[in-house]
Scaffold this motif. Structure first.
Motif, PDB file in Angstrom:
ATOM      1  N   MET A   1       0.860  -1.197   0.000  1.00 19.57           N
ATOM      2  CA  MET A   1       0.000   0.000   0.000  1.00 19.57           C
ATOM      3  C   MET A   1       0.893   1.244   0.000  1.00 19.57           C
ATOM      4  O   MET A   1       1.726   1.405   0.886  1.00 19.57           O
ATOM      5  CB  MET A   1      -0.874  -0.042   1.265  1.00 19.57           C
ATOM      6  CG  MET A   1      -1.874   1.059   1.363  1.00 19.57           C
ATOM      7  SD  MET A   1      -3.002   0.776   2.751  1.00 19.57           S
ATOM      8  CE  MET A   1      -2.078   1.490   4.103  1.00 19.57           C
ATOM      9  N   SER A   2       0.730   2.094  -0.993  1.00 24.37           N
ATOM     10  CA  SER A   2       1.624   3.258  -1.060  1.00 24.37           C
ATOM     11  C   SER A   2       0.983   4.497  -0.431  1.00 24.37           C
ATOM     12  O   SER A   2       1.651   5.492  -0.190  1.00 24.37           O
ATOM     13  CB  SER A   2       1.990   3.548  -2.511  1.00 24.37           C
ATOM     14  OG  SER A   2       0.802   3.807  -3.226  1.00 24.37           O
ATOM     15  N   CYS A   3      -0.314   4.415  -0.203  1.00 17.69           N
ATOM     16  CA  CYS A   3      -1.001   5.590   0.341  1.00 17.69           C
ATOM     17  C   CYS A   3      -1.079   5.498   1.868  1.00 17.69           C
ATOM     18  O   CYS A   3      -1.412   4.445   2.410  1.00 17.69           O
ATOM     19  CB  CYS A   3      -2.409   5.649  -0.250  1.00 17.69           C
ATOM     20  SG  CYS A   3      -3.296   7.113   0.228  1.00 17.69           S
ATOM     21  N   ASP A   4      -0.772   6.589   2.573  1.00 20.37           N
ATOM     22  CA  ASP A   4      -0.922   6.613   4.038  1.00 20.37           C
ATOM     23  C   ASP A   4      -2.281   7.227   4.351  1.00 20.37           C
ATOM     24  O   ASP A   4      -2.456   8.442   4.275  1.00 20.37           O
ATOM     25  CB  ASP A   4       0.220   7.436   4.656  1.00 20.37           C
ATOM     26  CG  ASP A   4       0.106   7.494   6.175  1.00 20.37           C
ATOM     27  OD1 ASP A   4      -0.932   7.048   6.713  1.00 20.37           O
ATOM     28  OD2 ASP A   4       1.048   7.991   6.813  1.00 20.37           O
ATOM     29  N   TYR A   5      -3.235   6.359   4.676  1.00 23.01           N
ATOM     30  CA  TYR A   5      -4.600   6.858   4.881  1.00 23.01           C
ATOM     31  C   TYR A   5      -4.742   7.656   6.168  1.00 23.01           C
ATOM     32  O   TYR A   5      -5.679   8.416   6.322  1.00 23.01           O
ATOM     33  CB  TYR A   5      -5.605   5.695   4.823  1.00 23.01           C
ATOM     34  CG  TYR A   5      -5.695   5.128   3.424  1.00 23.01           C
ATOM     35  CD1 TYR A   5      -6.334   5.842   2.419  1.00 23.01           C
ATOM     36  CD2 TYR A   5      -5.093   3.923   3.100  1.00 23.01           C
ATOM     37  CE1 TYR A   5      -6.380   5.357   1.125  1.00 23.01           C
ATOM     38  CE2 TYR A   5      -5.132   3.425   1.813  1.00 23.01           C
ATOM     39  CZ  TYR A   5      -5.780   4.152   0.817  1.00 23.01           C
ATOM     40  OH  TYR A   5      -5.816   3.679  -0.459  1.00 23.01           O
ATOM     41  N   ARG A   6      -3.794   7.469   7.094  1.00 25.42           N
ATOM     42  CA  ARG A   6      -3.831   8.318   8.296  1.00 25.42           C
ATOM     43  C   ARG A   6      -3.502   9.762   7.910  1.00 25.42           C
ATOM     44  O   ARG A   6      -4.119  10.697   8.396  1.00 25.42           O
ATOM     45  CB  ARG A   6      -2.822   7.832   9.324  1.00 25.42           C
ATOM     46  CG  ARG A   6      -3.205   6.519   9.960  1.00 25.42           C
ATOM     47  CD  ARG A   6      -2.429   6.327  11.253  1.00 25.42           C
ATOM     48  NE  ARG A   6      -2.753   5.058  11.846  1.00 25.42           N
ATOM     49  CZ  ARG A   6      -1.973   3.987  11.809  1.00 25.42           C
ATOM     50  NH1 ARG A   6      -0.798   4.032  11.211  1.00 25.42           N
ATOM     51  NH2 ARG A   6      -2.350   2.857  12.363  1.00 25.42           N
ATOM     52  N   ALA A   7      -2.518   9.896   7.009  1.00 22.89           N
ATOM     53  CA  ALA A   7      -2.076  11.242   6.632  1.00 22.89           C
ATOM     54  C   ALA A   7      -3.150  11.995   5.850  1.00 22.89           C
ATOM     55  O   ALA A   7      -3.107  13.221   5.746  1.00 22.89           O
ATOM     56  CB  ALA A   7      -0.791  11.149   5.819  1.00 22.89           C
ATOM     57  N   GLN A  14      -5.954  13.480  13.140  1.00 22.55           N
ATOM     58  CA  GLN A  14      -4.682  12.750  13.238  1.00 22.55           C
ATOM     59  C   GLN A  14      -4.048  12.892  14.616  1.00 22.55           C
ATOM     60  O   GLN A  14      -3.328  12.018  15.070  1.00 22.55           O
ATOM     61  CB  GLN A  14      -3.698  13.276  12.189  1.00 22.55           C
ATOM     62  CG  GLN A  14      -4.072  12.906  10.772  1.00 22.55           C
ATOM     63  CD  GLN A  14      -3.023  13.397   9.791  1.00 22.55           C
ATOM     64  OE1 GLN A  14      -1.833  13.221   9.996  1.00 22.55           O
ATOM     65  NE2 GLN A  14      -3.477  14.034   8.725  1.00 22.55           N
TER      66      GLN A  14
END
Ligand SMILES: Cc1ncc(COP(=O)(O)O)c(C=O)c1O
Length: 372
Positions: A1-7, A14
Motif C-alpha cells: 500500500m503506497s497511500c498513508d490513509y492516516r495522513a 490525526q
C-alpha cells in the motif's frame, strides 16, 4: 500500500488519542479464561435501570421496524416538565457524549479554541480536536488543594482568549469526582464574555447532595451562553441505550439541531428515558446505595492509609502507586477498574461504586495485590 490513509485524515483527527473505555467483562474473561468477574470501571448504576424503563422498552419492541421520532417530542416534553423548562431548549443526544460533539461541531472550526481543565473528562479533547479547533488546557488544582486535581476556575478564565468559543466544565468532574460550588461558578459565569459558550457537564449531578452544589438549570435565563448537559447513563442506569440531552438558549438548540443526525436517539432509549423520569424511587435508592458505597470505600482507604480524591460522583480515585501494575493485578483477581494514566494521574485508579458485595470484593482484591 503506497497511500498513508492516516495522513489523509483531517489534521485535528490525526492528533487525537483514541478514547480508552473500561474493559468489558466478556473481554477480560475471554483473555484470562476466568469467570465470575466484576466491572467497576465505567461509572454505571449497579442497580440497573428502573423496572418502569424495562417495561416501557418491552412495550416498544413491536414498533422496531419504524424509525423513531427524530425530534424526540415526547421525551423532550417529559424532560421539560420534570426540570421546569421549555421543551424548545432541550436537545437530545445519543448519550450526552453525542451532545458534547454536536456543540463542538456547531461552534468550533480551525482557528477557534475550546478551554477545559487538566484531568477533565476525556471526550472534551476528542470533540474539540475532531473539528480542527485548538484545545486550550488550563492547569488544575494542585495535589494538596481541598479539591485535588479539580478544576481551577481562575485558570480556566485565564485560558479564555479571543479565539475561544467554548469552555467545558464537568461538575462533578470525571475522573476526579471533584466539584464546584454555586458561588464559584456564578462568579466564573459573570466573568466570561457572552460570546463564549460555557458547557456545564452535569452527568453525575443527581448523585450530589451538597447544599452548595448549584441548580445550574435555574441559571439558563440569566446566562444565555450557558449550556447544561445531562445523561440517562449514570443514575438512570441506561448507559447501554445511549441517551442524554443539553439544555441551552433556544438559538443554541436550533444550531445543535442542524448538525444532529435526523434519528440520533433511538426509540427504546426515548421510551425508557420517559419512564425513568417517573421513577423517583429508583433515583432515591440509587443515591442511597452510592452514598453507602462511597462511605465504605473512603473508610476502607482511611483504614489502609490510602490517599483518595474526595468525590461526589459514583466513583472514587484511589492512589495505589503504580496504577498500571495494580490494574493488571486486579484484572487477574477478576476485578476491572479504570487506570487513569491517560488523564495524567498514573498513580491513581478510578473505581466505580458498586453493590456492597462488589465494593467489598474490590477492597479484598486490592488488599491481596498490595500484599496486606
Ligand atoms: C463527565 C462525563 N460527561 C459525559 C459523559 C458521557 O456519558 P454518556 O455519553 O453515556 O451520556 C460521561 C461518561 O462517563 C462523563 O463521565
Amino acid at each position: 500500500m503506497s497511500c498513508d490513509y492516516r495522513a489523509l485524515a483531517n489534521a485535528g483527527v490525526q492528533k487525537i488519542s483514541p478514547y480508552e473505555p473500561g474493559k468489558p467483562i466478556e473481554t477480560l474473561e475471554r483473555e484470562l479464561g476466568i469467570s465470575n468477574s466484576i466491572k467497576l470501571a465505567s461509572n454505571e448504576n449497579p442497580l440497573g435501570p428502573s423496572p418502569l424503563a424495562l417495561k416501557a422498552i418491552t412495550g416498544m419492541l413491536p414498533e422496531l421496524a419504524l424509525y423513531p421520532d427524530g425530534g424526540g417530542f415526547a421525551l423532550r416534553e417529559a424532560i421539560a416538565a420534570k426540570l421546569r423548562v421549555s421543551a424548545d431548549i432541550v436537545t437530545l443526544g445519543n448519550g450526552s457524549n453525542d451532545v458534547l460533539e454536536l456543540i463542538a461541531r456547531a461552534y468550533l472550526a480551525p482557528g477557534f479554541s475550546a478551554v477545559f481543565s487538566e484531568h477533565a473528562f476525556a471526550v472534551y479533547p476528542l470533540a474539540v480536536m475532531a473539528t480542527g479547533a485548538t484545545p486550550r488546557i488550563a492547569k488544575a488544582n494542585a495535589a494538596n488543594h481541598a479539591m485535588p486535581y479539580g478544576h481551577d476556575l481562575n485558570a480556566l478564565r485565564e485560558a479564555i482568549d479571543a479565539t475561544t468559543r467554548l469552555v467545558f466544565i464537568a461538575n462533578p468532574n470525571n475522573p476526579t469526582g471533584t466539584w464546584l460550588t454555586r458561588q464559584a461558578l456564578t462568579a466564573f459565569l459573570d466573568s466570561v464574555p457572552e460570546d463564549v459558550l460555557v458547557v456545564l457537564d452535569e452527568a453525575y449531578s443527581e448523585y450530589v447532595g451538597h447544599d452548595d452544589y448549584p441548580d445550574a438549570i435555574a441559571w439558563l435565563q440569566q446566562y444565555p451562553n450557558l449550556i447544561v448537559t445531562r445523561t440517562f447513563s449514570k443514575i438512570y442506569g441506561l448507559a447501554g441505550l445511549r441517551i442524554g440531552f443539553a439544555l441551552s438558549h433556544p438559538q443554541v438548540a436550533d444550531m445543535l439541531n442542524r448538525v444532529r443526525q435526523p434519528f440520533n436517539t433511538n426509540m427504546l432509549a426515548q421510551a425508557a428515558a420517559i419512564a425513568s423520569l417517573e421513577d423517583a424511587d429508583h433515583i432515591l435508592r440509587s443515591v442511597a446505595l452510592n452514598d453507602e458505597g462511597l462511605a465504605f470505600l473512603t473508610q476502607a482507604c482511611t483504614e489502609r492509609d490510602l490517599r483518595y480524591i474526595p468525590s461526589v460522583g459514583n466513583f472514587l480515585c484511589i492512589e495505589v502507586g503504580d496504577g498500571a501494575k495494580v490494574y493488571q493485578d486486579l484484572l487477574r483477581e477478576g476485578v476491572i477498574v479504570r487506570p487513569i494514566a491517560s488523564y495524567g494521574l498514573p498513580q491513581y485508579l478510578r473505581v466505580s461504586i458498586g453493590t456492597a458485595k462488589d465494593n467489598q470484593r474490590f477492597i479484598k482484591a486490592l488488599d491481596k495485590v498490595q500484599g496486606r
